[in-house]
Design an enzyme around this catalytic site. Structure first.
Site, PDB file in Angstrom:
ATOM      1  N   TYR A 250      47.473 -44.090  -9.957  1.00 36.70           N
ATOM      2  CA  TYR A 250      46.792 -45.390 -10.050  1.00 36.70           C
ATOM      3  C   TYR A 250      47.483 -46.408  -9.155  1.00 36.70           C
ATOM      4  O   TYR A 250      48.719 -46.427  -9.055  1.00 36.70           O
ATOM      5  CB  TYR A 250      46.785 -45.890 -11.495  1.00 36.70           C
ATOM      6  CG  TYR A 250      45.761 -45.162 -12.330  1.00 36.70           C
ATOM      7  CD1 TYR A 250      44.440 -45.579 -12.339  1.00 36.70           C
ATOM      8  CD2 TYR A 250      46.104 -44.034 -13.059  1.00 36.70           C
ATOM      9  CE1 TYR A 250      43.479 -44.896 -13.077  1.00 36.70           C
ATOM     10  CE2 TYR A 250      45.147 -43.348 -13.800  1.00 36.70           C
ATOM     11  CZ  TYR A 250      43.837 -43.788 -13.802  1.00 36.70           C
ATOM     12  OH  TYR A 250      42.903 -43.106 -14.521  1.00 36.70           O
TER      13      TYR A 250
HETATM   14  P1  ATP Z   1      38.099 -40.531 -16.262  1.00 39.46           P
HETATM   15  O1  ATP Z   1      37.326 -40.923 -17.472  1.00 39.46           O
HETATM   16  O2  ATP Z   1      37.554 -41.128 -14.995  1.00 39.46           O
HETATM   17  O3  ATP Z   1      38.327 -39.049 -16.147  1.00 39.46           O
HETATM   18  P2  ATP Z   1      40.654 -40.951 -17.507  1.00 39.46           P
HETATM   19  O4  ATP Z   1      39.963 -40.596 -18.794  1.00 39.46           O
HETATM   20  O5  ATP Z   1      41.700 -40.036 -17.012  1.00 39.46           O
HETATM   21  O6  ATP Z   1      39.558 -41.223 -16.396  1.00 39.46           O
HETATM   22  P3  ATP Z   1      40.834 -43.690 -18.400  1.00 39.46           P
HETATM   23  O7  ATP Z   1      41.917 -44.136 -19.314  1.00 39.46           O
HETATM   24  O8  ATP Z   1      39.467 -43.523 -18.948  1.00 39.46           O
HETATM   25  O9  ATP Z   1      41.357 -42.359 -17.679  1.00 39.46           O
HETATM   26  O10 ATP Z   1      40.692 -44.650 -17.130  1.00 39.46           O
HETATM   27  C1  ATP Z   1      41.784 -45.136 -16.355  1.00 39.46           C
HETATM   28  C2  ATP Z   1      42.113 -46.557 -16.759  1.00 39.46           C
HETATM   29  O11 ATP Z   1      43.252 -47.144 -16.133  1.00 39.46           O
HETATM   30  C3  ATP Z   1      40.976 -47.496 -16.531  1.00 39.46           C
HETATM   31  O12 ATP Z   1      40.468 -47.891 -17.782  1.00 39.46           O
HETATM   32  C4  ATP Z   1      41.597 -48.684 -15.788  1.00 39.46           C
HETATM   33  O13 ATP Z   1      41.024 -49.894 -16.165  1.00 39.46           O
HETATM   34  C5  ATP Z   1      43.058 -48.559 -16.080  1.00 39.46           C
HETATM   35  N1  ATP Z   1      43.865 -49.159 -15.003  1.00 39.46           N
HETATM   36  C6  ATP Z   1      43.820 -48.838 -13.719  1.00 39.46           C
HETATM   37  N2  ATP Z   1      44.678 -49.557 -12.955  1.00 39.46           N
HETATM   38  C7  ATP Z   1      45.335 -50.349 -13.816  1.00 39.46           C
HETATM   39  C8  ATP Z   1      46.384 -51.313 -13.656  1.00 39.46           C
HETATM   40  N3  ATP Z   1      46.909 -51.585 -12.475  1.00 39.46           N
HETATM   41  N4  ATP Z   1      46.848 -51.900 -14.772  1.00 39.46           N
HETATM   42  C9  ATP Z   1      46.322 -51.606 -15.992  1.00 39.46           C
HETATM   43  N5  ATP Z   1      45.315 -50.729 -16.198  1.00 39.46           N
HETATM   44  C10 ATP Z   1      44.812 -50.103 -15.127  1.00 39.46           C
END
Ligand code: ATP
Ligand code: CA
Length: 181
Positions: free
Chosen positions: A37
């Protein structure tokens, strides 16, 4: 596209796998996902609720890489948001480009994800390094489509699987950040 997604903490993968079998969900691929990220030099994505990541997936000998942008969540119950994703060739070069123009790596998240399919739902059982077991149910809609019905159907499917609490709107990234605070 619009990603309509609800996540919940679960007590065990085995219990849910059994329930998924019972309702006739199909076990599809299992892959290892490594997500890097980034934060923007212009705005703080933690504040704007956006996300930029490079995801590398591995399934047996198959490796795939994607860049993903996620927009802010657009409702209060689920994690519905705009998502743009595309395949790329080289994660190291892509990370270099992002860093050269001022984006900063925030954290790398690794997990094993078992996918299931059921009707128009995509179900993920997520074994994330450093976190308890979680699962997600997702429906993908076209931009502009109404998401409230999809959201209700997702909660109904959770109920069918015996899950009525433990819903979580906090991202895996923030859940991990909170552990180290
Ligand atoms: P996907 O559903 O696409 O497979 P995932 O399930 O692995 O992803 P999630 O927790 O659903 O992961 O999504 C990644 C999250 O990280 C997002 O909700 C996003 O808003 C958050 N995020 C990304 N960058 C930042 C940041 N710099 N600071 C805080 N939160 C962040
Ligand atoms: Ca998710």
């Amino acid at each position: 596209m619009i990603e309509v997604e609800v996540k919940a903490k679960i007590s065990s993968f085995e219990e849910i796998e059994q329930k998924l079998d019972e309702i006739g969900a199909t076990k599809t691929k299992k892959e290892f996902q490594e997500d890097i990220y980034f934060n923007s030099p212009v705005v703080d994505f933690a504040q704007t609720d956006e996300a930029l990541r490079i995801r590398t997936t591995k399934e047996n000998d198959n490796t795939n890489i994607f860049i993903t942008y996620k927009g802010p969540k657009i409702d209060s119950a689920s994690k519905t948001r705009k998502e743009i994703e595309m395949g790329i060739e080289d994660s190291v070069k892509c990370a270099d480009i992002f860093e050269e123009i001022g984006f900063k790596k925030v954290r790398t998240i690794r997990k094993n994800r078992q996918y299931y399919e059921y009707e128009n739902f995509e179900i993920s059982l997520d074994d994330i390094e450093g976190l308890d077991p979680y699962m997600e149910i997702e429906v993908a809609l076209e931009d502009g489509q109404d998401y409230s019905e999809a959201q209700n159907e997702i909660f109904e499917l959770f109920e069918k699987l015996g899950i009525t609490d433990g819903f979580e709107r906090t991202s895996y990234l923030e859940l991990l950040e909170n552990l180290y605070k």
